[in-house]
Write a protein that holds these residues in place. Structure first.
Motif, PDB file in Angstrom:
ATOM      1  N   LEU A   1     -63.125  44.438  52.298  1.00 54.69           N
ATOM      2  CA  LEU A   1     -63.342  43.050  51.906  1.00 54.69           C
ATOM      3  C   LEU A   1     -64.827  42.683  51.910  1.00 54.69           C
ATOM      4  O   LEU A   1     -65.341  42.088  50.951  1.00 54.69           O
ATOM      5  N   VAL A   2     -65.503  43.037  52.990  1.00 51.44           N
ATOM      6  CA  VAL A   2     -66.913  42.664  53.100  1.00 51.44           C
ATOM      7  C   VAL A   2     -67.758  43.450  52.097  1.00 51.44           C
ATOM      8  O   VAL A   2     -68.600  42.874  51.397  1.00 51.44           O
ATOM      9  N   PHE A   3     -67.523  44.759  51.986  1.00 50.61           N
ATOM     10  CA  PHE A   3     -68.300  45.563  51.047  1.00 50.61           C
ATOM     11  C   PHE A   3     -68.021  45.114  49.608  1.00 50.61           C
ATOM     12  O   PHE A   3     -68.936  44.996  48.793  1.00 50.61           O
ATOM     13  N   GLY A   4     -66.753  44.870  49.302  1.00 50.03           N
ATOM     14  CA  GLY A   4     -66.412  44.394  47.959  1.00 50.03           C
ATOM     15  C   GLY A   4     -67.080  43.072  47.638  1.00 50.03           C
ATOM     16  O   GLY A   4     -67.570  42.860  46.521  1.00 50.03           O
ATOM     17  N   ASN A   5     -67.137  42.203  48.620  1.00 53.04           N
ATOM     18  CA  ASN A   5     -67.774  40.904  48.402  1.00 53.04           C
ATOM     19  C   ASN A   5     -69.289  41.046  48.220  1.00 53.04           C
ATOM     20  O   ASN A   5     -69.894  40.339  47.416  1.00 53.04           O
ATOM     21  N   VAL A   6     -69.903  41.969  48.961  1.00 55.34           N
ATOM     22  CA  VAL A   6     -71.344  42.212  48.798  1.00 55.34           C
ATOM     23  C   VAL A   6     -71.623  42.748  47.394  1.00 55.34           C
ATOM     24  O   VAL A   6     -72.562  42.301  46.722  1.00 55.34           O
ATOM     25  N   VAL A   7     -70.808  43.689  46.943  1.00 56.37           N
ATOM     26  CA  VAL A   7     -70.985  44.242  45.594  1.00 56.37           C
ATOM     27  C   VAL A   7     -70.826  43.142  44.550  1.00 56.37           C
ATOM     28  O   VAL A   7     -71.625  43.034  43.615  1.00 56.37           O
ATOM     29  N   LEU A   8     -69.798  42.305  44.717  1.00 57.53           N
ATOM     30  CA  LEU A   8     -69.589  41.214  43.767  1.00 57.53           C
ATOM     31  C   LEU A   8     -70.752  40.227  43.785  1.00 57.53           C
ATOM     32  O   LEU A   8     -71.199  39.757  42.734  1.00 57.53           O
ATOM     33  N   ARG A   9     -71.240  39.915  44.987  1.00 55.91           N
ATOM     34  CA  ARG A   9     -72.295  38.916  45.107  1.00 55.91           C
ATOM     35  C   ARG A   9     -73.616  39.401  44.514  1.00 55.91           C
ATOM     36  O   ARG A   9     -74.270  38.692  43.763  1.00 55.91           O
ATOM     37  N   TYR A  10     -74.009  40.623  44.860  1.00 54.74           N
ATOM     38  CA  TYR A  10     -75.308  41.115  44.395  1.00 54.74           C
ATOM     39  C   TYR A  10     -75.242  41.788  43.022  1.00 54.74           C
ATOM     40  O   TYR A  10     -76.214  41.797  42.297  1.00 54.74           O
ATOM     41  N   GLY A  11     -74.096  42.342  42.695  1.00 53.43           N
ATOM     42  CA  GLY A  11     -73.987  43.032  41.414  1.00 53.43           C
ATOM     43  C   GLY A  11     -73.562  42.137  40.270  1.00 53.43           C
ATOM     44  O   GLY A  11     -73.978  42.331  39.121  1.00 53.43           O
ATOM     45  N   PHE A  12     -72.729  41.151  40.573  1.00 50.51           N
ATOM     46  CA  PHE A  12     -72.156  40.332  39.500  1.00 50.51           C
ATOM     47  C   PHE A  12     -72.384  38.838  39.692  1.00 50.51           C
ATOM     48  O   PHE A  12     -71.812  38.024  38.979  1.00 50.51           O
TER      49      PHE A  12
END
Length: 193
Positions: free
Chosen positions: A32-43
């Motif tokens: 959850l946390v890693f996915g959210n970081v990827v979404l936040r910084y990548g998209f």
């Protein structure tokens, strides 16, 4: 004796199940946390629910981990004085500490129950779920801890513990490991088994 072995096996299975549940929860937190970081910084977006759920998983994992640590006598304590006492003194201190822990667990149960009742109709800001979900782990911990403490107390009072087992907490893991290494050095046959 047969009942004690059955309870030991049940508690061990319970702790194994709790460890599996904690591993699953930790894996979910990472995703959850890693996915959210990827979404936040990548998209430049994110899922706000993930922060709330990972916080809840962390709370649950903390309380469930404390149950496993209690069962394995893994909590740190001060054994400087108690380890020097004769077996009768160790037993008295152990019984007194178990009664004190049962009292504290009772307070935690009451506080957790009161907070659960107070927050039952309070909703979480993101998910809309009841905020009681963060207070229920205190109830679960206190019930499981009371069972473990009562079983240990029963073993103490019925004389099922050896003199070495009368000191259930240790100041540090390193000191305990050093003690084990020294004991194995003095008794080479013990380390071979």
């Amino acid at each position: 004796m047969r009942h004690a072995a059955r309870v030991e096996r049940m508690l061990d299975k319970l702790c194994t199940g709790i460890e599996a549940l904690m591993a699953f929860g930790l894996g979910m937190m990472v995703l959850l946390v890693f996915g959210n970081v990827v979404l936040r910084y990548g998209f430049n977006s994110g899922i706000t629910l993930t922060e709330e759920v990972s916080r809840w998983l962390f709370i649950w994992g903390t309380f469930l981990g404390a149950v496993v640590a209690l069962r394995e006598h893994g909590h740190l304590g001060v054994d400087m004085v108690v380890s020097k006492l004769p077996p009768a003194g160790k037993k008295i201190c152990l019984v007194a500490s178990h009664f004190l822990m049962l009292f504290i667990v009772g307070l935690l149960f009451k506080g957790g129950l009161d907070q659960t009742r107070l927050n039952w109709n309070v909703t979480a800001p993101t998910s809309g779920m009841s905020m009681a979900v963060i207070h229920i782990p205190a109830i679960v911990f206190s019930v499981l801890a009371a069972i473990i403490l009562l079983f240990d107390l029963w073993k103490i009072c019925t004389g099922q513990l050896s003199d070495d087992e009368l000191v259930m907490v240790h100041e540090s893991e390193e000191a305990l490991q050093l003690k084990q290494v020294l004991a194995d050095a003095h008794h080479p046959t013990r380390s071979a088994s």
